[in-house]
Design a protein around this motif. Structure first.
Motif, PDB file in Angstrom:
ATOM      1  N   GLU A   1     -27.400  67.218 -16.631  1.00 58.68           N
ATOM      2  CA  GLU A   1     -27.914  68.126 -17.666  1.00 58.68           C
ATOM      3  C   GLU A   1     -28.941  67.439 -18.550  1.00 58.68           C
ATOM      4  OE1 GLU A   1     -28.359  71.676 -19.693  1.00 58.68           O
ATOM      5  OE2 GLU A   1     -27.144  71.325 -17.893  1.00 58.68           O
ATOM      6  N   ILE A   2     -28.706  66.170 -18.871  1.00 65.74           N
ATOM      7  CA  ILE A   2     -29.629  65.449 -19.766  1.00 65.74           C
ATOM      8  C   ILE A   2     -30.651  64.621 -18.980  1.00 65.74           C
ATOM      9  CG2 ILE A   2     -27.925  65.359 -21.612  1.00 65.74           C
ATOM     10  CD1 ILE A   2     -27.394  62.449 -20.881  1.00 65.74           C
ATOM     11  N   GLY A   3     -30.629  64.733 -17.658  1.00 68.39           N
ATOM     12  CA  GLY A   3     -31.621  64.042 -16.834  1.00 68.39           C
ATOM     13  C   GLY A   3     -31.281  62.608 -16.498  1.00 68.39           C
ATOM     14  N   GLU A   4     -30.069  62.175 -16.815  1.00 65.35           N
ATOM     15  CA  GLU A   4     -29.687  60.797 -16.496  1.00 65.35           C
ATOM     16  C   GLU A   4     -29.553  60.616 -14.980  1.00 65.35           C
ATOM     17  OE1 GLU A   4     -26.630  57.454 -18.369  1.00 65.35           O
ATOM     18  OE2 GLU A   4     -26.381  59.582 -18.840  1.00 65.35           O
ATOM     19  N   ILE A   5     -29.134  61.661 -14.302  1.00 61.60           N
ATOM     20  CA  ILE A   5     -29.171  61.709 -12.839  1.00 61.60           C
ATOM     21  C   ILE A   5     -30.185  62.774 -12.451  1.00 61.60           C
ATOM     22  CG2 ILE A   5     -27.893  62.144 -10.718  1.00 61.60           C
ATOM     23  CD1 ILE A   5     -25.354  61.401 -12.118  1.00 61.60           C
ATOM     24  N   PRO A   6     -31.271  62.423 -11.776  1.00 59.38           N
ATOM     25  CA  PRO A   6     -32.251  63.439 -11.380  1.00 59.38           C
ATOM     26  C   PRO A   6     -31.590  64.494 -10.485  1.00 59.38           C
ATOM     27  CG  PRO A   6     -33.134  61.224 -11.090  1.00 59.38           C
ATOM     28  CD  PRO A   6     -31.690  61.059 -11.381  1.00 59.38           C
ATOM     29  N   SER A   7     -31.949  65.749 -10.708  1.00 59.53           N
ATOM     30  CA  SER A   7     -31.321  66.818  -9.934  1.00 59.53           C
ATOM     31  C   SER A   7     -32.250  68.017  -9.817  1.00 59.53           C
ATOM     32  CB  SER A   7     -30.004  67.254 -10.591  1.00 59.53           C
ATOM     33  OG  SER A   7     -30.248  67.774 -11.882  1.00 59.53           O
ATOM     34  N   VAL A   8     -31.988  68.846  -8.803  1.00 60.87           N
ATOM     35  CA  VAL A   8     -32.733  70.085  -8.579  1.00 60.87           C
ATOM     36  C   VAL A   8     -31.733  71.143  -8.130  1.00 60.87           C
ATOM     37  CG1 VAL A   8     -34.471  71.243  -7.144  1.00 60.87           C
ATOM     38  CG2 VAL A   8     -34.871  68.902  -7.941  1.00 60.87           C
ATOM     39  N   VAL A   9     -31.917  72.367  -8.644  1.00 62.33           N
ATOM     40  CA  VAL A   9     -31.073  73.485  -8.219  1.00 62.33           C
ATOM     41  C   VAL A   9     -31.809  74.282  -7.154  1.00 62.33           C
ATOM     42  CG1 VAL A   9     -29.925  75.613  -8.919  1.00 62.33           C
ATOM     43  CG2 VAL A   9     -29.906  73.628 -10.440  1.00 62.33           C
ATOM     44  N   TRP A  10     -31.142  74.515  -6.036  1.00 62.86           N
ATOM     45  CA  TRP A  10     -31.713  75.329  -4.952  1.00 62.86           C
ATOM     46  C   TRP A  10     -30.610  76.207  -4.383  1.00 62.86           C
ATOM     47  CZ3 TRP A  10     -31.756  74.418   0.774  1.00 62.86           C
ATOM     48  CH2 TRP A  10     -32.577  75.340   1.426  1.00 62.86           C
ATOM     49  N   ARG A  11     -30.897  77.490  -4.312  1.00 61.96           N
ATOM     50  CA  ARG A  11     -29.933  78.467  -3.813  1.00 61.96           C
ATOM     51  C   ARG A  11     -28.581  78.325  -4.525  1.00 61.96           C
ATOM     52  NH1 ARG A  11     -31.160  78.495   2.780  1.00 61.96           N
ATOM     53  NH2 ARG A  11     -33.256  79.411   2.605  1.00 61.96           N
TER      54      ARG A  11
ATOM     55  N   GLN B   1     -27.208  75.914  -5.887  1.00 60.70           N
ATOM     56  CA  GLN B   1     -26.455  74.682  -5.664  1.00 60.70           C
ATOM     57  C   GLN B   1     -27.217  73.512  -6.274  1.00 60.70           C
ATOM     58  OE1 GLN B   1     -25.564  73.883  -1.553  1.00 60.70           O
ATOM     59  NE2 GLN B   1     -23.941  72.433  -2.034  1.00 60.70           N
ATOM     60  N   LEU B   2     -26.470  72.604  -6.917  1.00 61.33           N
ATOM     61  CA  LEU B   2     -27.077  71.441  -7.565  1.00 61.33           C
ATOM     62  C   LEU B   2     -27.168  70.288  -6.571  1.00 61.33           C
ATOM     63  CD1 LEU B   2     -28.053  70.258 -10.330  1.00 61.33           C
ATOM     64  CD2 LEU B   2     -25.722  69.345 -10.586  1.00 61.33           C
ATOM     65  N   PHE B   3     -28.374  69.691  -6.451  1.00 66.67           N
ATOM     66  CA  PHE B   3     -28.599  68.551  -5.576  1.00 66.67           C
ATOM     67  C   PHE B   3     -28.952  67.333  -6.425  1.00 66.67           C
ATOM     68  CE2 PHE B   3     -29.099  72.162  -2.865  1.00 66.67           C
ATOM     69  CZ  PHE B   3     -28.684  71.748  -1.596  1.00 66.67           C
ATOM     70  N   LEU B   4     -28.347  66.206  -6.115  1.00 68.24           N
ATOM     71  CA  LEU B   4     -28.555  64.974  -6.871  1.00 68.24           C
ATOM     72  C   LEU B   4     -29.469  64.027  -6.109  1.00 68.24           C
ATOM     73  CD1 LEU B   4     -24.872  64.269  -7.999  1.00 68.24           C
ATOM     74  CD2 LEU B   4     -26.598  65.701  -9.121  1.00 68.24           C
ATOM     75  N   TYR B   5     -30.248  63.242  -6.871  1.00 70.82           N
ATOM     76  CA  TYR B   5     -31.224  62.318  -6.293  1.00 70.82           C
ATOM     77  C   TYR B   5     -31.090  60.917  -6.887  1.00 70.82           C
ATOM     78  CZ  TYR B   5     -34.395  65.993  -4.414  1.00 70.82           C
ATOM     79  OH  TYR B   5     -34.962  67.022  -3.716  1.00 70.82           O
ATOM     80  N   ARG B   6     -31.468  59.925  -6.094  1.00 70.44           N
ATOM     81  CA  ARG B   6     -31.846  58.631  -6.656  1.00 70.44           C
ATOM     82  C   ARG B   6     -33.213  58.827  -7.315  1.00 70.44           C
ATOM     83  NH1 ARG B   6     -32.381  54.887  -1.837  1.00 70.44           N
ATOM     84  NH2 ARG B   6     -33.159  53.463  -3.434  1.00 70.44           N
ATOM     85  N   PRO B   7     -33.504  58.117  -8.412  1.00 71.35           N
ATOM     86  CA  PRO B   7     -34.789  58.330  -9.117  1.00 71.35           C
ATOM     87  C   PRO B   7     -36.014  58.184  -8.219  1.00 71.35           C
ATOM     88  CG  PRO B   7     -33.306  57.048 -10.493  1.00 71.35           C
ATOM     89  CD  PRO B   7     -32.619  57.201  -9.167  1.00 71.35           C
TER      90      PRO B   7
END
Length: 709
Positions: A261-271, A273-279
């Motif tokens: 939520e605060i951007g500490e873990i990069p993420s994108v919502v698609w369909r 569903q929340l997807f998490l990324y390495r920076p």
């Protein structure tokens, strides 16, 4: 079977430059005998009492040795061991003679004196106030290091990290260990999450600590990226993290959602569903889709007609309609994708595009992911071609790679043509896009039926699936003579049909009933092909899908070395003069890259001299670890290369690798002859298995406007 060996370090015979590997002489505690021990255990101090864990092995040249996998150090207790420790030079101001005088004065109490009453040393002849202060400061510094060593040992972390941590954090080390241990995973080369976690637990950090959970999540995301994924559904990441940390999944989920939520873990919502990324992968995907869309807005260069006519006249050939279409797109669009199998005219098309671009006054740069692929492109085009890393002026610093060519210092050329793009992962594709100057054009050439990149993502496949960038599919086969049996069978495999031997012997299939029979057949084929001759070492290659097993790369290399290049000299990492070897990592200083093949032409002391196609490279000490025997290589390692003859072994015991794209990639490495050593069940399974492990990536949804960062 693991054993423990206790004793005193009598001498250090050899130590690697990075302080990881050492060979030492140990005076055993139980019987006083002197033995040799070796392993990646760090470098202990002479005179120290140590406990080694490992097993006895017979070294081919140096005899029986204790192969240690871990080491625990203790301070010496006996007077003679204490004297040896003091004489080692670890404490500034104390040499062998002074060590003897100190131990003569205090005996087995010497270290207690140094710890609690160093002023007593003033009674020793030759020690005044100035020398005492030097000894006191040096011993105190050593005491801090010893304290760190003890902490690491208690946490099950190799003691060799103690000096590395001391150098990195200095006086702030204690604070890092007690309060911020997980930052070491990012900042210390070789420090794994598990090591940092054990230190954290030993220092009393709560198992529920937020930093522990977040560090665990990033460790899990790194694991997913090594499997080819750019991002991961949050649910899957939380589940694996909870298992790793031994925590409730709900606790991990709450922590992860708050961090996202605060951007500490990069993420994108698609369909939904929340997807998490390495920076780094978040940056790669989100920036790449924007840069790709920018390329499509390139201006029109001009007509291709005159250039095509000139090219056809000079080369006395007629381009196919699909090739002419590709040259036209190269003039019109900032991005062009050319895909096709072997023999479909990709190289001819690249030459035609070069002619058209240069006719309009544009500078062109040719690249490929590997050194072998770049060399092939250079020979085929008659122009210089570099690896992508070399073109982008990559440099390695610790565990990270930096590129001198970037947004601030872009490439100077107007048109970049990259061959073998099926091998390029998302991270490298992003770095390439960032290095393009404003208005530059990009042409990507690759065969999507080959294996996907080793790294995360599959940008070529995604760009083709997107459908908005010009894609030219070359299907007409021009190489009807040379290697036509290979080309025809590549088509069959691609279309899900069983390959068939051809009359001219360009494609041969040797069926076997067992792995043992297959191994003997490979050895026989290599004898018949005279693999020991230097020309054949360059022109032919044995391929196998896996490293393990009787017909795996490791065993084949050992057996082929003994058959082709027998000898007793093994102290140079097992390499001998005349061995065929492969570079296993990018070395930007030496100018050799992962997958480059050479031949050892000289062995001198601890140096290896390796002749690569364009240069001679010297390997010293630990640098030899960057080489491996290459009489046999994996199909993945061969990608981007071509050989006159390929002997490809594909067996039922390699079932986890029996896939159509692996079979297709292996057989198409040969220009003139492919010999497939296989069993009917394995070949059938590979042809039928068209489903490959999916790669989680949002690059395509971002390109299509379905996922918005």
């Amino acid at each position: 079977m693991m054993e423990e060996l206790q004793g005193t370090v009598a001498a250090i015979v050899f130590q690697s430059a990075d302080g990881v590997f050492c060979v030492l002489r140990l005076k055993r505690k139980d019987n006083g005998q002197s033995v040799t021990a070796a392993g990646q255990i760090g470098v202990p101090t002479v005179g120290r009492s140590v406990t080694l864990r490992g097993c006895w092995v017979q070294h081919p040249r140096f005899g029986m040795q204790f192969r240690a996998v871990s080491m625990t150090e203790q301070m010496p207790e006996r007077s003679e061991d204490i004297e040896q420790y003091l004489a080692s030079g670890e404490i500034e101001g104390i040499g062998p003679a002074m060590a003897r005088r100190i131990v003569d004065a205090f005996g087995s109490r010497t270290l207690e004196i140094l710890d609690r009453n160093p002023e007593a040393l003033l009674s020793v002849p030759g020690i005044g106030e100035h020398k005492l202060e030097k000894i006191r400061a040096s011993y105190a510094e050593g005491a801090a290091l010893r304290s760190t060593v003890l902490l690491l040992q208690n946490a099950g972390v190799p003691a060799r990290f103690a000096s590395v941590l001391q150098k990195a954090y200095g006086e702030g080390l204690r604070n890092v260990l007690e309060k911020e241990p997980y930052r070491m995973v990012r900042e210390i080369s070789g420090m794994s999450f598990q090591m940092a976690d054990r230190i954290a637990m030993a220092e009393g950090i709560s198992p529920h600590d937020e930093e522990r959970i977040l560090s665990g999540v990033f460790h899990v995301l790194s694991g997913f990226s090594s499997e080819g994924h750019c991002c991961v559904p949050a649910g899957a990441a939380c589940q694996r993290t909870a298992q790793l940390l031994g925590q409730e999944e709900e606790l991990v989920r709450r922590t992860v959602l708050e961090a996202a939520e605060i951007g500490e873990i990069p993420s994108v919502v698609w369909r939904d569903q929340l997807f998490l990324y390495r920076p780094s992968l978040y940056e790669a995907e989100t920036e790449s889709y924007q840069r790709v869309q920018g390329l499509l807005r390139a201006s029109y260069l001009g007509s291709e007609t005159l250039a095509v006519q000139k090219f056809e006249r000079e080369h006395q050939l007629t381009l196919a309609d699909e090739q002419k279409e590709a040259v036209k797109y190269a003039m019109e669009s900032g991005l062009l994708i050319i895909t096709g199998g072997p023999g479909t005219g990709k190289t001819t098309l690249i030459q035609a595009i070069l002619t058209a671009a240069e006719q309009h006054g544009k500078k062109v740069r040719l690249m490929a992911p590997t050194g072998r692929a770049a060399k092939r492109l250079s020979l085929a085009s008659g122009r210089n071609a570099d690896t992508i890393h070399k073109a982008l002026e990559a440099e390695r610093q610790g565990d990270k790679t930096f590129f001198a060519r970037n947004e601030s210092e872009p490439l100077k050329e107007d048109l970049i043509i990259v061959d073998e793009v099926s091998m390029m992962d998302m991270l490298l594709f992003h770095r390439l896009l960032c290095a393009l100057k404003a208005g530059a054009r990009l042409i990507l050439v690759g065969d999507t039926d080959q294996l996907p990149p080793v790294g995360p993502g599959a940008p070529l496949k995604d760009l083709i699936a997107w459908g908005c960038a010009p894609v030219v599919r070359l299907q007409h086969i021009f190489r009807q003579k040379e290697g036509s049996g290979i080309i025809e069978n590549a088509r069959r495999i691609r279309d899900g049909e069983m390959p068939q031997p051809d009359e001219r012997g360009e494609f041969q299939v040797c069926f076997t009933d067992s792995e043992e029979e297959a191994f003997e057949l490979v050895m026989q084929l290599c004898r018949e092909a005279r693999y020991e001759e230097e020309d054949q070492k360059w022109d032919m290659q044995v391929l196998s899908p896996m490293y393990r097993g009787l017909c795996g790369v490791d065993h084949l290399n050992q057996a082929l070395q003994e058959q082709i290049n027998p000898g007793d000299e093994t102290e140079n990492g097992g390499f001998r003069k005349g061995d065929k070897v492969m570079q296993t990592r990018n070395d930007y200083e030496k100018g050799v890259y992962n997958g480059d093949i050479g031949i050892v032409w000289s062995v001198s002391g601890r140096k290896l001299f390796v002749q690569f196609p364009e240069k001679e490279v010297v390997y010293e000490g630990d640098e030899r670890q960057d080489l491996q025997l290459a009489y046999a290589v994996t199909v993945h390692k061969s990608q981007g290369s071509e050989y006159s003859t390929v002997i490809f072994v594909l067996l039922p015991t390699q079932r986890v690798m029996l896939q159509r794209n692996l079979l297709y990639t292996g057989v198409t490495r040969a220009r003139q002859r492919t010999i497939l050593v296989t069993a009917g069940s394995a070949l059938t399974a590979a042809v039928r298995n068209h489903r490959t492990a999916g790669r989680c990536s949002l690059f395509l949804p971002m390109l299509a406007g379905e996922a918005v960062p």
